[in-house]
Scaffold this motif. Sequence first.
Motif, mmCIF file in Angstrom:
data_model
loop_
_atom_site.group_PDB
_atom_site.id
_atom_site.type_symbol
_atom_site.label_atom_id
_atom_site.label_comp_id
_atom_site.label_asym_id
_atom_site.label_seq_id
_atom_site.Cartn_x
_atom_site.Cartn_y
_atom_site.Cartn_z
ATOM 1 N N MET A 274 -10.052 3.011 4.382
ATOM 2 C CA MET A 274 -9.704 3.176 2.968
ATOM 3 C C MET A 274 -10.520 4.317 2.382
ATOM 4 S SD MET A 274 -9.602 0.312 -0.040
ATOM 5 C CE MET A 274 -8.041 -0.288 0.577
ATOM 6 N N VAL B 36 -1.731 0.281 -5.154
ATOM 7 C CA VAL B 36 -1.927 -1.106 -4.731
ATOM 8 C C VAL B 36 -1.541 -2.031 -5.887
ATOM 9 C CG1 VAL B 36 -3.800 -0.522 -3.131
ATOM 10 C CG2 VAL B 36 -4.347 -1.138 -5.497
ATOM 11 N N LEU C 13 0.862 -1.175 0.000
ATOM 12 C CA LEU C 13 0.000 0.000 0.000
ATOM 13 C C LEU C 13 0.902 1.229 0.000
ATOM 14 C CD1 LEU C 13 -3.141 0.328 0.194
ATOM 15 C CD2 LEU C 13 -2.786 0.867 2.598
ATOM 16 N N ILE D 234 -5.544 -6.926 -5.349
ATOM 17 C CA ILE D 234 -6.207 -6.145 -4.306
ATOM 18 C C ILE D 234 -7.628 -6.607 -4.007
ATOM 19 C CG2 ILE D 234 -7.078 -4.393 -5.907
ATOM 20 C CD1 ILE D 234 -5.713 -3.833 -2.336
ATOM 21 N N ASN E 164 0.071 0.066 -8.584
ATOM 22 C CA ASN E 164 1.440 0.459 -8.231
ATOM 23 C C ASN E 164 2.323 0.655 -9.466
ATOM 24 O OD1 ASN E 164 1.350 0.717 -5.441
ATOM 25 N ND2 ASN E 164 1.625 -1.490 -5.102
ATOM 26 N N THR F 28 -3.341 6.458 -3.684
ATOM 27 C CA THR F 28 -3.003 5.211 -3.002
ATOM 28 C C THR F 28 -2.674 4.171 -4.057
ATOM 29 O OG1 THR F 28 -4.476 5.703 -1.162
ATOM 30 C CG2 THR F 28 -3.796 3.418 -1.436
ATOM 31 N N ASP G 283 -16.318 5.349 1.144
ATOM 32 C CA ASP G 283 -15.093 5.599 1.904
ATOM 33 C C ASP G 283 -15.291 5.229 3.374
ATOM 34 O OD1 ASP G 283 -16.856 8.021 1.851
ATOM 35 O OD2 ASP G 283 -15.426 8.695 3.357
ATOM 36 N N ILE H 189 -7.454 5.345 -5.827
ATOM 37 C CA ILE H 189 -6.608 4.144 -5.813
ATOM 38 C C ILE H 189 -6.190 3.815 -7.247
ATOM 39 C CG2 ILE H 189 -6.487 1.700 -5.203
ATOM 40 C CD1 ILE H 189 -8.670 2.196 -3.128
#
Length: 846
Positions: A648, A580, A563, A585, A655, A578, A644, A652
């Motif tokens: 979290m 991931v 994360l 995920i 990565n 963010t 939300d 998002i």
Amino acid sequence: MLRTALRNVLAHKARLLMTTLAVLLGVAFVSGTLVFTSTISEAFQRSAERSLTHVDLAVQPDADSEAAEDDPRGAANLTQELLDQVAALPGVAAATGEVSGFAALADKEGDLVGSGWDTTGANYYAGPDGAGTDTRYPMAEGRAPAGPGEIAIDSHTAERTGYRVGDTARVSVNGPVREETITGVFTTEDGAVAAGGSLVLYDTATAQELFTLPGEFTRITLEAADGTSQDQLFDEVEPLLPADAEALTGQELAEEQAADIEAATSGMRTGLLAFAGISLFVGIFIIANTFTMLVAQRTRELALMRAVGASRRQVTRSVLLEALVVGLVAGLSGFAAGVGIAAGFRSLMNTFDLTVPEGPLVISPSTVLASLVVAVVVTMLAAYLPARRAAKIPPVAAMNSVHAAPTVRGLLVRNTIGALLAGAGAALVLLGIDRDDNGATMGGGAGLLVIGVFVLTPLLSRPVIALASPLLRVFGVSGKLARLNAVRNPRRTAATASALMIGLTLITGLTVIAGTVSNAIERMAAQTLSSDYVVSMANFAPLSPEVAETLAEQPGVTGVSGLRISPATVAGDDESLTGVNGAAIANLVSPEFTEGSFDGLAGDNAVIDTETAETHGLGMGDTFDVTYEDGQPGRLTVTGIYEDSEMMRGVIVDNATLDPHLDRVEDFQVMVATADGASEDVKQALEAALGDNPAILVQDEEDVAEDIAYMFTLMLNMLYGLLAMAVIVAVLGVINTLAMSVFERRQEIGMLRAIGLDRRSTKRMVRIESIVIAVFGGVLGVGLGVFFGWAVGEMLRGSLATYEFIVPWERLSVFLALAALVGVLAALWPARRAARLNMLEAIKAD
């Protein structure tokens, strides 16, 4: 009148003892807090000043500059180029480039060193050619680290751990365990080290690799050449500074550190003084009760004084003078006890390895004055109303009974005022649920409601105590007499019970709030996280991506996602992204999606929360602009919208999309799914794969819940300990009231003994009366505490989607049982005294 007041103090010293003790405890808390916080503040300040001895100017990133605010990454670290430029200035005698960050050192048993304070890593700056010495860290043994795999440790840490030059130590900076050779032991004036922290030194190149980037520093310190002042040095350096950096003179740096230390200790001081204030507030009831009974017992004496010429003002002054003497004695004694408490706090910190830098206890004149003023003001304030009542005693009262019942009109006015205050307080508490004023409305209402209930307590005492009648019948005559005695003087019973009520209101309210919030967070974690384990640093510092890579290679691991959090500009607003593992995920977290899902989270696709969608008017398939951490622009497409939560929120992305824009790729935490689910064997296998690193936490859902519960339990235990002072003062109040009540009723007790009430029954009568009063206060306190806990929970409902009001019935039962125990303990001495009264002397008593 002066001689009379002093004579009365000496004549009633035994009866005033509990009052003095109550004030003494509160004042001791006040003076102990002031002495302790002043001591640690000055000790740290002296240590900080010593560490700045050779610093005339410090250059550091300025997070508040306009340039830093316009850059998503904030203020940049300082460069080698800047260090070379300032070092070449004519007014600079020496320039040092500093690098620092988190470095967890394990002792020989594998436990963290300095975990209670700072666990820090830094560089040993040996000059631009690497051949110099760092005056900040003189070596006591061995040599400075000169390359990868070498460290030096501070002398305090070496003494605590038993490490010596040549030993190998395990260190973790961002996850992976590093086996380092200790090449030296150094001394330092660093206040954090003196306070129980640890400091590990690397050579500059290694420190930059671990904590910043090659050629970057977190601070540059300069020593002025002979004949150059700090201001002159500042004028030379300022033109060379980047837009997001600032320069502070050594004097300014010392003042800034002093302000930081003061801010750090002021919170502790304020919190402790708040609990001291609660204890003193509870003490007011005891003082008022004591002087009310003393005045009642001396009605004839005061009336005779009026008859022989004393004015009302003189009688009032006489009673207030007695309070002044009691306050002075309690203030001086409390101050002396507070100095002992401060010394005890310091020793206690040392016991838990939370060492305070060496230095004497700091006892300022203001602390002595504050102790005396607080004691005198509290005592005289509480004695004022009894003094006024004493002055109103007419001379003819000398011919009447010493017991004057309150008038019906007085009780009516009191009940009316109490009802208005309680009603207004309850209304403000309910109004405060929906107001966004940081609880100010609710806090004011809570204060009014407590005061209103206190004023109404005499009215409430009869019906509430009457409910206990069936239980008291079991004790026969003793139980009946105890009930009648408890309601004989409602005002006295109210003042005695209210002292206990206040403490239990706070304790119950805090317990209800903690239980409700803890349950909500646990449920939120269970609903949002579907991974078997969450891996993070013990201090929540970033993790190296090597951790996720190592875990992904372990047998039985079916999914891993790091994360990553990165500052960015989203649709023109400063927010964060963010990152991931988009492919894994969906099996690791399970937020509630309103549209779409995690499917297809790759490339320029993104999943956003409902708040972001509403703020920017985004829906499924819409695209929006983003500026990454490195300033590069991008455009993302919405493929999912989720609800939300505290666990979290935000935008998002995958990565692989985020990583190219990061200066340093690091994970905030790593989520792991396994084929066999969570078990102790799997957990141990994952910990072993990470080198049994003491700086890394591998937690399953149960561990996370225990952590949450531990935080709240620790907080509650600390608050219970502090509120125990108020409860102790309340116990003294019950003892005082019963003792003086026994003295007041000694003729009545003598008559009861004469007509057949034995000593055992007499003791039982006093004990039951004490329990009834204490439980009455406990019932009021628990009731108010539950109401306040519910109100605060309702205020938090909007930010906690999983909120559910929880009433901890078991703990509330324990609180009521403790209230009964308070009654039993408080009655030991008064009951014994009542049973030992001589019947004939008691009957003849006036």
